[in-house]
Design a protein around this motif. Structure first.
Motif, mmCIF file in Angstrom:
data_model
loop_
_atom_site.group_PDB
_atom_site.id
_atom_site.type_symbol
_atom_site.label_atom_id
_atom_site.label_comp_id
_atom_site.label_asym_id
_atom_site.label_seq_id
_atom_site.Cartn_x
_atom_site.Cartn_y
_atom_site.Cartn_z
ATOM 1 N N GLU A 113 2.878 11.202 9.025
ATOM 2 C CA GLU A 113 1.430 11.142 8.008
ATOM 3 C C GLU A 113 0.482 10.517 9.222
ATOM 4 O O GLU A 113 -0.472 10.872 9.723
ATOM 5 C CB GLU A 113 1.248 10.426 7.029
ATOM 6 C CG GLU A 113 -0.848 11.263 6.949
ATOM 7 C CD GLU A 113 -0.301 10.790 5.286
ATOM 8 O OE1 GLU A 113 -2.060 10.929 4.576
ATOM 9 O OE2 GLU A 113 -0.140 10.877 4.034
ATOM 10 N N ALA A 139 -3.382 2.619 8.579
ATOM 11 C CA ALA A 139 -4.877 2.147 7.347
ATOM 12 C C ALA A 139 -5.425 4.375 7.086
ATOM 13 O O ALA A 139 -5.753 4.335 5.698
ATOM 14 C CB ALA A 139 -5.963 1.831 8.535
ATOM 15 N N ARG A 140 -5.558 4.626 8.211
ATOM 16 C CA ARG A 140 -6.413 6.045 7.280
ATOM 17 C C ARG A 140 -4.909 6.564 6.241
ATOM 18 O O ARG A 140 -4.913 7.033 5.540
ATOM 19 C CB ARG A 140 -5.749 7.882 8.476
ATOM 20 C CG ARG A 140 -6.598 8.514 8.024
ATOM 21 C CD ARG A 140 -6.543 9.471 9.222
ATOM 22 N NE ARG A 140 -5.723 9.798 10.089
ATOM 23 C CZ ARG A 140 -4.116 9.829 10.392
ATOM 24 N NH1 ARG A 140 -3.901 10.626 8.650
ATOM 25 N NH2 ARG A 140 -3.077 9.974 10.969
ATOM 26 N N ALA A 141 -3.287 6.791 6.691
ATOM 27 C CA ALA A 141 -2.059 7.672 6.089
ATOM 28 C C ALA A 141 -1.998 6.770 4.464
ATOM 29 O O ALA A 141 -1.982 7.320 3.290
ATOM 30 C CB ALA A 141 -0.966 7.125 7.101
ATOM 31 N N LEU A 142 -2.801 5.245 4.630
ATOM 32 C CA LEU A 142 -2.252 4.675 3.274
ATOM 33 C C LEU A 142 -3.938 4.366 2.704
ATOM 34 O O LEU A 142 -3.721 3.958 1.684
ATOM 35 C CB LEU A 142 -1.700 2.838 3.702
ATOM 36 C CG LEU A 142 -0.230 3.105 4.159
ATOM 37 C CD1 LEU A 142 -0.242 1.356 4.628
ATOM 38 C CD2 LEU A 142 0.700 3.942 3.267
ATOM 39 N N GLU A 143 -4.938 4.430 3.251
ATOM 40 C CA GLU A 143 -6.503 4.871 2.791
ATOM 41 C C GLU A 143 -7.059 3.743 1.805
ATOM 42 O O GLU A 143 -6.994 3.609 1.095
ATOM 43 C CB GLU A 143 -6.037 5.857 1.298
ATOM 44 C CG GLU A 143 -5.905 7.419 1.273
ATOM 45 C CD GLU A 143 -6.052 7.858 -0.123
ATOM 46 O OE1 GLU A 143 -5.589 7.590 -1.233
ATOM 47 O OE2 GLU A 143 -5.203 9.072 0.044
ATOM 48 N N LEU A 144 -6.306 3.093 3.204
ATOM 49 C CA LEU A 144 -6.860 1.197 3.606
ATOM 50 C C LEU A 144 -8.322 0.881 4.238
ATOM 51 O O LEU A 144 -7.793 2.350 5.397
ATOM 52 C CB LEU A 144 -5.875 0.173 3.790
ATOM 53 C CG LEU A 144 -4.567 0.299 2.925
ATOM 54 C CD1 LEU A 144 -3.446 -0.375 3.994
ATOM 55 C CD2 LEU A 144 -5.312 -0.521 1.806
ATOM 56 N N SER A 145 -8.832 0.551 4.574
ATOM 57 C CA SER A 145 -9.839 0.426 4.983
ATOM 58 C C SER A 145 -9.759 -0.693 6.388
ATOM 59 O O SER A 145 -8.839 -1.605 5.642
ATOM 60 C CB SER A 145 -11.803 -0.140 4.247
ATOM 61 O OG SER A 145 -11.609 -1.320 4.097
ATOM 62 N N ALA A 181 1.081 -1.417 0.024
ATOM 63 C CA ALA A 181 0.299 0.273 0.036
ATOM 64 C C ALA A 181 1.013 1.465 -0.031
ATOM 65 O O ALA A 181 0.493 2.657 -0.706
ATOM 66 C CB ALA A 181 -0.931 -0.074 1.013
ATOM 67 N N ARG A 182 2.110 1.218 0.413
ATOM 68 C CA ARG A 182 2.897 2.047 0.835
ATOM 69 C C ARG A 182 3.147 2.582 -0.708
ATOM 70 O O ARG A 182 3.747 3.977 -1.378
ATOM 71 C CB ARG A 182 4.007 1.704 1.636
ATOM 72 C CG ARG A 182 4.851 3.580 1.693
ATOM 73 C CD ARG A 182 5.911 2.949 3.402
ATOM 74 N NE ARG A 182 6.812 1.763 2.989
ATOM 75 C CZ ARG A 182 7.771 1.616 2.671
ATOM 76 N NH1 ARG A 182 8.197 2.759 1.741
ATOM 77 N NH2 ARG A 182 8.220 0.895 2.798
#
Length: 87
Positions: free
Chosen positions: A36, A64-70, A24-25
């Motif tokens: 972040e 999760a927020r920093a990587l835009e993952l749910s 994800a990164r």
């Protein structure tokens, strides 16, 4: 304080989480994502490499927020493996 040794499943789940976060990164630096998320780059490195296989919920939520993952996607990818059926 002595920690209870991790089970093989807990170690495997930590490895799955680390792989998911690395993917994800993408091209973003570890330091950028850590800042972040409000954690240290060392903490992120330990999670990504499986050396910290059981991070706190709030750490996972911040990543999760920093990587835009749910959180649902993280649970689906890293949650407990299904129990094998008894023979």
């Amino acid at each position: 304080m002595v920690r209870t040794p991790l089970t093989p499943e807990e170690r495997a789940r930590g490895e799955r989480l680390g792989a998911l976060l690395r993917d994800a990164r993408g091209g973003r630096s570890m330091a950028e994502v850590a800042i972040e998320a409000g954690i240290s780059a060392e903490t992120l490195r330990k999670i990504e490499t499986g050396r910290a296989p059981t991070p706190a919920f709030f750490t996972v939520a911040a990543l999760a927020r920093a990587l835009e993952l749910s959180l649902d996607a993280i649970e689906e990818a890293c949650g407990a493996a299904p129990l094998s059926a008894a023979s």
